[in-house]
Design a protein around this motif. Structure first.
Motif, PDB file in Angstrom:
ATOM      1  N   GLY A 124       0.768  -1.232   0.000  1.00 34.26           N
ATOM      2  CA  GLY A 124       0.000   0.000   0.000  1.00 34.26           C
ATOM      3  C   GLY A 124       0.802   1.286   0.000  1.00 34.26           C
ATOM      4  N   PHE A 125       2.086   1.232  -0.352  1.00 31.10           N
ATOM      5  CA  PHE A 125       2.864   2.465  -0.466  1.00 31.10           C
ATOM      6  C   PHE A 125       2.358   3.277  -1.661  1.00 31.10           C
ATOM      7  CE2 PHE A 125       5.345   0.194   2.503  1.00 31.10           C
ATOM      8  CZ  PHE A 125       6.178   1.095   3.146  1.00 31.10           C
ATOM      9  N   ASN A 126       2.553   4.572  -1.618  1.00 29.82           N
ATOM     10  CA  ASN A 126       1.932   5.470  -2.590  1.00 29.82           C
ATOM     11  C   ASN A 126       2.788   5.695  -3.834  1.00 29.82           C
ATOM     12  OD1 ASN A 126      -0.098   7.266  -3.494  1.00 29.82           O
ATOM     13  ND2 ASN A 126       1.056   9.027  -2.723  1.00 29.82           N
ATOM     14  N   ARG A 127       4.049   6.048  -3.636  1.00 27.08           N
ATOM     15  CA  ARG A 127       4.949   6.378  -4.749  1.00 27.08           C
ATOM     16  C   ARG A 127       6.261   5.626  -4.618  1.00 27.08           C
ATOM     17  NH1 ARG A 127       2.481  11.399  -6.208  1.00 27.08           N
ATOM     18  NH2 ARG A 127       1.540  12.293  -4.335  1.00 27.08           N
ATOM     19  N   PHE A 128       6.918   5.473  -5.760  1.00 26.45           N
ATOM     20  CA  PHE A 128       8.253   4.884  -5.809  1.00 26.45           C
ATOM     21  C   PHE A 128       9.059   5.748  -6.774  1.00 26.45           C
ATOM     22  CE2 PHE A 128      11.575   1.944  -7.044  1.00 26.45           C
ATOM     23  CZ  PHE A 128      11.799   1.171  -5.912  1.00 26.45           C
ATOM     24  N   TRP A 129       9.931   6.574  -6.212  1.00 29.49           N
ATOM     25  CA  TRP A 129      10.699   7.512  -7.033  1.00 29.49           C
ATOM     26  C   TRP A 129      12.146   7.055  -7.152  1.00 29.49           C
ATOM     27  CZ3 TRP A 129       9.269  13.236  -5.392  1.00 29.49           C
ATOM     28  CH2 TRP A 129       7.960  13.515  -5.819  1.00 29.49           C
ATOM     29  N   LEU A 130      12.750   7.358  -8.283  1.00 27.89           N
ATOM     30  CA  LEU A 130      14.149   7.027  -8.535  1.00 27.89           C
ATOM     31  C   LEU A 130      14.963   8.300  -8.686  1.00 27.89           C
ATOM     32  CD1 LEU A 130      12.543   4.534 -10.612  1.00 27.89           C
ATOM     33  CD2 LEU A 130      14.675   3.687  -9.624  1.00 27.89           C
ATOM     34  N   ALA A 131      16.128   8.305  -8.067  1.00 33.56           N
ATOM     35  CA  ALA A 131      17.002   9.472  -8.098  1.00 33.56           C
ATOM     36  C   ALA A 131      17.842   9.481  -9.370  1.00 33.56           C
ATOM     37  CB  ALA A 131      17.917   9.472  -6.865  1.00 33.56           C
ATOM     38  N   GLU A 132      18.425  10.632  -9.647  1.00 34.21           N
ATOM     39  CA  GLU A 132      19.372  10.751 -10.762  1.00 34.21           C
ATOM     40  C   GLU A 132      20.761  11.071 -10.212  1.00 34.21           C
ATOM     41  OE1 GLU A 132      20.595  13.669 -14.513  1.00 34.21           O
ATOM     42  OE2 GLU A 132      18.570  13.803 -13.686  1.00 34.21           O
ATOM     43  N   HIS A 133      21.690  10.161 -10.439  1.00 33.61           N
ATOM     44  CA  HIS A 133      23.089  10.394 -10.057  1.00 33.61           C
ATOM     45  C   HIS A 133      23.975   9.896 -11.189  1.00 33.61           C
ATOM     46  CE1 HIS A 133      22.371  11.672  -5.945  1.00 33.61           C
ATOM     47  NE2 HIS A 133      21.510  10.677  -5.815  1.00 33.61           N
ATOM     48  N   HIS A 134      25.070  10.582 -11.425  1.00 33.16           N
ATOM     49  CA  HIS A 134      25.980  10.218 -12.507  1.00 33.16           C
ATOM     50  C   HIS A 134      27.405  10.060 -11.979  1.00 33.16           C
ATOM     51  CE1 HIS A 134      22.936  11.102 -15.594  1.00 33.16           C
ATOM     52  NE2 HIS A 134      22.629  12.151 -14.853  1.00 33.16           N
ATOM     53  N   ASN A 135      28.129   9.127 -12.594  1.00 30.55           N
ATOM     54  CA  ASN A 135      29.545   8.941 -12.299  1.00 30.55           C
ATOM     55  C   ASN A 135      29.778   8.644 -10.822  1.00 30.55           C
ATOM     56  OD1 ASN A 135      32.272   8.779 -12.976  1.00 30.55           O
ATOM     57  ND2 ASN A 135      32.637  10.961 -12.654  1.00 30.55           N
ATOM     58  N   MET A 136      28.849   7.891 -10.209  1.00 31.78           N
ATOM     59  CA  MET A 136      28.993   7.508  -8.804  1.00 31.78           C
ATOM     60  C   MET A 136      29.044   5.995  -8.715  1.00 31.78           C
ATOM     61  SD  MET A 136      26.667  10.123  -6.576  1.00 31.78           S
ATOM     62  CE  MET A 136      27.043  11.887  -6.559  1.00 31.78           C
ATOM     63  N   GLU A 137      30.229   5.461  -8.457  1.00 30.64           N
ATOM     64  CA  GLU A 137      30.406   4.022  -8.369  1.00 30.64           C
ATOM     65  C   GLU A 137      29.654   3.508  -7.147  1.00 30.64           C
ATOM     66  OE1 GLU A 137      34.217   1.019  -9.048  1.00 30.64           O
ATOM     67  OE2 GLU A 137      34.522   3.052  -8.315  1.00 30.64           O
ATOM     68  N   GLY A 138      28.693   2.644  -7.393  1.00 32.22           N
ATOM     69  CA  GLY A 138      27.871   2.130  -6.310  1.00 32.22           C
ATOM     70  C   GLY A 138      26.417   2.536  -6.415  1.00 32.22           C
ATOM     71  N   ILE A 139      26.089   3.421  -7.369  1.00 30.36           N
ATOM     72  CA  ILE A 139      24.706   3.857  -7.582  1.00 30.36           C
ATOM     73  C   ILE A 139      24.354   3.645  -9.050  1.00 30.36           C
ATOM     74  CG2 ILE A 139      23.111   5.816  -7.560  1.00 30.36           C
ATOM     75  CD1 ILE A 139      24.588   6.903  -5.180  1.00 30.36           C
ATOM     76  N   ALA A 140      23.238   2.959  -9.317  1.00 37.54           N
ATOM     77  CA  ALA A 140      22.900   2.560 -10.688  1.00 37.54           C
ATOM     78  C   ALA A 140      21.680   3.286 -11.232  1.00 37.54           C
ATOM     79  CB  ALA A 140      22.682   1.050 -10.743  1.00 37.54           C
ATOM     80  N   SER A 141      21.397   4.488 -10.726  1.00 39.93           N
ATOM     81  CA  SER A 141      20.171   5.184 -11.156  1.00 39.93           C
ATOM     82  C   SER A 141      20.466   6.353 -12.088  1.00 39.93           C
ATOM     83  CB  SER A 141      19.399   5.686  -9.927  1.00 39.93           C
ATOM     84  OG  SER A 141      20.173   6.597  -9.173  1.00 39.93           O
ATOM     85  N   SER A 142      21.457   6.225 -12.949  1.00 38.47           N
ATOM     86  CA  SER A 142      21.812   7.342 -13.832  1.00 38.47           C
ATOM     87  C   SER A 142      20.799   7.528 -14.962  1.00 38.47           C
ATOM     88  CB  SER A 142      23.218   7.133 -14.411  1.00 38.47           C
ATOM     89  OG  SER A 142      23.296   5.878 -15.068  1.00 38.47           O
ATOM     90  N   ALA A 143      20.285   6.436 -15.527  1.00 38.15           N
ATOM     91  CA  ALA A 143      19.304   6.525 -16.615  1.00 38.15           C
ATOM     92  C   ALA A 143      17.902   6.490 -16.000  1.00 38.15           C
ATOM     93  CB  ALA A 143      19.498   5.390 -17.615  1.00 38.15           C
ATOM     94  N   THR A 144      17.541   7.586 -15.338  1.00 33.43           N
ATOM     95  CA  THR A 144      16.367   7.604 -14.467  1.00 33.43           C
ATOM     96  C   THR A 144      15.081   7.268 -15.208  1.00 33.43           C
ATOM     97  OG1 THR A 144      17.541   9.350 -13.288  1.00 33.43           O
ATOM     98  CG2 THR A 144      15.263   8.946 -12.652  1.00 33.43           C
ATOM     99  N   ALA A 145      14.844   7.883 -16.360  1.00 31.95           N
ATOM    100  CA  ALA A 145      13.603   7.643 -17.097  1.00 31.95           C
ATOM    101  C   ALA A 145      13.491   6.184 -17.532  1.00 31.95           C
ATOM    102  CB  ALA A 145      13.522   8.569 -18.310  1.00 31.95           C
ATOM    103  N   VAL A 146      14.613   5.570 -17.892  1.00 30.02           N
ATOM    104  CA  VAL A 146      14.599   4.157 -18.281  1.00 30.02           C
ATOM    105  C   VAL A 146      14.176   3.293 -17.100  1.00 30.02           C
ATOM    106  CG1 VAL A 146      16.003   2.230 -19.104  1.00 30.02           C
ATOM    107  CG2 VAL A 146      16.373   4.525 -20.032  1.00 30.02           C
ATOM    108  N   LEU A 147      14.724   3.590 -15.924  1.00 33.64           N
ATOM    109  CA  LEU A 147      14.379   2.806 -14.735  1.00 33.64           C
ATOM    110  C   LEU A 147      12.927   3.016 -14.319  1.00 33.64           C
ATOM    111  CD1 LEU A 147      17.542   3.015 -12.462  1.00 33.64           C
ATOM    112  CD2 LEU A 147      16.826   1.210 -14.026  1.00 33.64           C
ATOM    113  N   ILE A 148      12.422   4.231 -14.501  1.00 33.43           N
ATOM    114  CA  ILE A 148      11.009   4.477 -14.202  1.00 33.43           C
ATOM    115  C   ILE A 148      10.127   3.574 -15.065  1.00 33.43           C
ATOM    116  CG2 ILE A 148       9.155   6.187 -14.395  1.00 33.43           C
ATOM    117  CD1 ILE A 148      11.250   8.298 -13.557  1.00 33.43           C
ATOM    118  N   GLY A 149      10.453   3.455 -16.329  1.00 38.26           N
ATOM    119  CA  GLY A 149       9.702   2.569 -17.210  1.00 38.26           C
ATOM    120  C   GLY A 149       9.801   1.114 -16.780  1.00 38.26           C
TER     121      GLY A 149
END
Length: 330
Positions: A39-64
């Motif tokens: 029952g959680f409401n939203r699931f948002w993904l962050a945008e970060h680039h060139n950070m080893e250990g974080i894989a959310s750089s292609a934010t719109a792709v991950l949202i899809g």
């Protein structure tokens, strides 16, 4: 009190030490699916680039990817760092997402680059683009609105989708702009809580009603580590401590297993910085975390909470979701 306050999640697609990006993204989808079931409401993904250990750089792709693997959960950006992108491209990307997943996509916008100056240049954007943030937010609103007669610049897809726009911030600038434009506002207390009270006060007192909102709507981002016992939660929280320490030192941001003690890993100054960074964190058993959330909601008039849960073990992170969901009924 918490029964009427939506709970949401912010995901960075954090890569566990010695894991793979593929496994990380699969875990993110399982996490989102569990959140939807609970029952959680939203699931948002962050945008970060060139950070080893974080894989959310292609934010719109991950949202899809997340939206495609869920059915009712609102999925969005927390946020798209607008200085990195032409507004037309963002309007087309999120317009496409809105057509694929109607009434489920959010567009949270940030003013910071979310990376270092060298990477900002590699993203082919003007380093002074942050100064144009209000203008570019306005352009995005126009591109996502219904087409007008004779309109030359159009987002196809995008026009008419009216994807909800949120302004995100950790300072006072976005709070003022969100209030002036009558937009929903999310404060980034999960990494910069210092100006939280002042930013939320400005947003609420300066808010001007708009076609989007007739009254302010404030969301608070904050770190959460909840477990069946206080001692277990404190143990699990050492993963976050190690990660913020790595950030301070400029090291890779792998999600590391929890440890018995941070003693000997940090010096006094580093410990103070880490604890300040995470000063808004709620760490403890369900009763302790619930009490902190209720106090914040009452003091600040929070309309929605958005949690970051940096827990190394995917199963313990799912358990944290179950415990949070249980706060709505207990």
């Amino acid at each position: 009190m918490l029964n009427n306050i939506p709970f949401s999640l912010l995901e960075l697609a954090s890569i566990r030490e010695h894991s793979t990006i593929n496994e990380t993204l699969q875990n993110s989808l399982c996490y989102a699916q569990a959140a939807e079931t609970l029952g959680f409401n939203r699931f948002w993904l962050a945008e970060h680039h060139n950070m080893e250990g974080i894989a959310s750089s292609a934010t719109a792709v991950l949202i899809g990817y997340i939206a495609g693997g869920t059915k009712t959960l609102r999925v969005g950006s927390g946020g798209i760092m607008l200085p990195n992108h032409p507004p037309l491209v963002i309007a087309e990307q999120f317009g496409t997402l809105a057509c694929l997943y109607p009434d489920r996509i959010d567009l949270g916008l940030g003013r910071a680059p979310g990376t270092d100056p060298i990477t900002s240049r590699a993203l082919r954007r003007d380093l002074a683009a942050a100064e144009e943030f209000p203008t570019e937010v306005n352009l995005l609103q126009q591109l996502l609105a219904p087409l007008e007669q004779g309109q030359r610049l159009r987002a196809i897809p995008g026009a008419g989708t009216q994807v909800p726009i949120w302004l995100l911030g950790s300072s006072l600038f976005s709070a003022q702009l969100a209030a002036k434009r009558g937009l929903p506002y999310a404060f980034a207390g999960h990494f910069a809580p210092r100006l939280m009270r002042e930013a939320l006060r400005i947003y609420k007192t300066q808010f001007v009603p708009s076609e989007t909102l007739d009254k302010p709507y404030a969301m608070l981002g904050m770190p959460i580590v909840v477990a069946d016992s206080e001692s277990e939660a404190k143990h699990l929280a050492t993963t976050s401590h190690q990660r913020i320490l790595a950030l301070l030192r400029g090291n890779p941001l792998w999600l590391k297993p929890p440890i018995d003690s941070m003693d000997g890993l940090w010096n006094i100054e580093e410990e103070l910085h880490v604890r300040e960074f995470l000063s808004l964190a709620a760490v403890g058993n369900p009763a302790q975390v619930k009490a902190k959330l209720e106090n914040l909601a009452e003091e600040l008039g929070i309309d929605e909470f958005m949690f970051t849960i940096d827990v190394y073990d995917p199963q313990k992170r799912l358990r944290a979701l179950e415990l949070l969901a249980g706060m709505k009924t207990n």
